[in-house]
Design a protein around this motif. Sequence first.
Motif, PDB file in Angstrom:
ATOM      1  N   LYS A  27       0.868  -1.212  -0.106  1.00 22.59           N
ATOM      2  CA  LYS A  27       0.446  -0.184  -0.346  1.00 22.59           C
ATOM      3  C   LYS A  27       0.549   1.375  -0.023  1.00 22.59           C
ATOM      4  CE  LYS A  27      -3.746  -1.678   2.432  1.00 22.59           C
ATOM      5  NZ  LYS A  27      -5.058  -1.594   3.862  1.00 22.59           N
ATOM      6  N   ASN A  33       5.476  -2.434  -5.024  1.00 21.34           N
ATOM      7  CA  ASN A  33       3.997  -2.377  -4.735  1.00 21.34           C
ATOM      8  C   ASN A  33       3.417  -3.084  -6.531  1.00 21.34           C
ATOM      9  OD1 ASN A  33       3.152   0.061  -5.687  1.00 21.34           O
ATOM     10  ND2 ASN A  33       2.217   1.303  -4.920  1.00 21.34           N
ATOM     11  N   VAL A  99      -6.588  -7.813   0.367  1.00 24.26           N
ATOM     12  CA  VAL A  99      -6.002  -6.852  -0.370  1.00 24.26           C
ATOM     13  C   VAL A  99      -6.602  -6.141  -2.132  1.00 24.26           C
ATOM     14  CG1 VAL A  99      -4.119  -6.175  -2.350  1.00 24.26           C
ATOM     15  CG2 VAL A  99      -3.337  -7.183   0.074  1.00 24.26           C
ATOM     16  N   GLU A 102      -9.305  -3.782  -0.023  1.00 29.62           N
ATOM     17  CA  GLU A 102      -8.776  -2.666   0.710  1.00 29.62           C
ATOM     18  C   GLU A 102      -8.106  -1.590  -0.668  1.00 29.62           C
ATOM     19  OE1 GLU A 102      -5.951  -3.100   3.150  1.00 29.62           O
ATOM     20  OE2 GLU A 102      -8.018  -4.685   4.427  1.00 29.62           O
ATOM     21  N   CYS A 103      -7.338  -2.501  -1.793  1.00 33.87           N
ATOM     22  CA  CYS A 103      -6.673  -2.125  -2.721  1.00 33.87           C
ATOM     23  C   CYS A 103      -7.429  -2.264  -3.796  1.00 33.87           C
ATOM     24  CB  CYS A 103      -5.071  -1.963  -2.898  1.00 33.87           C
ATOM     25  SG  CYS A 103      -4.991  -1.576  -2.021  1.00 33.87           S
TER      26      CYS A 103
END
Length: 156
Positions: A27, A33, A99, A102-103
């Motif tokens: 993140k 990332n 993930v 959340e992303c």
Amino acid sequence: LESGGISFPKLAKYFNPLLQVVVLIWKNCKYYNTPPRLVALMRQICNLLISRACQYVSGEEMFRLIDDDEANVVVEQLRSILLVGGAFKRTYLDTRAQVAKECPQNPWRVQNNAIFVRLDRFLERCYYMLDFTEAVLHFSKLSKTDIGNTNGERLT
């Protein structure tokens, strides 16, 4: 994972915190990332897990224990390795789903095979050794079996 202070069967409880650190890296770090970096990091973790499993029980030690009629110890060690390896993979999949929620703009788009290829091969060999060791256990029980008839004569 690298520390020898934690016994191998207890490693599973540290997988979630470890992968949460990977999520934080994903993140917040613009250099780490990306899928190739994630694959490299996860493969390193898998390699450490394999290394710890080999320290927990080596092939040489397995055969020595089998030869000393302690195959049941080997069976328990191999089952522990398989449980810990499975726990790591399950934790990864749960974290991957986290993930994705959340992303949504940057989920973990990596094929599991790219990450777990070496760990899967190692666990497969552990399954083979478990089958072999369980067969040794069964045959050792047969060698200790006495069969007699009604007159008390031994047939074995």
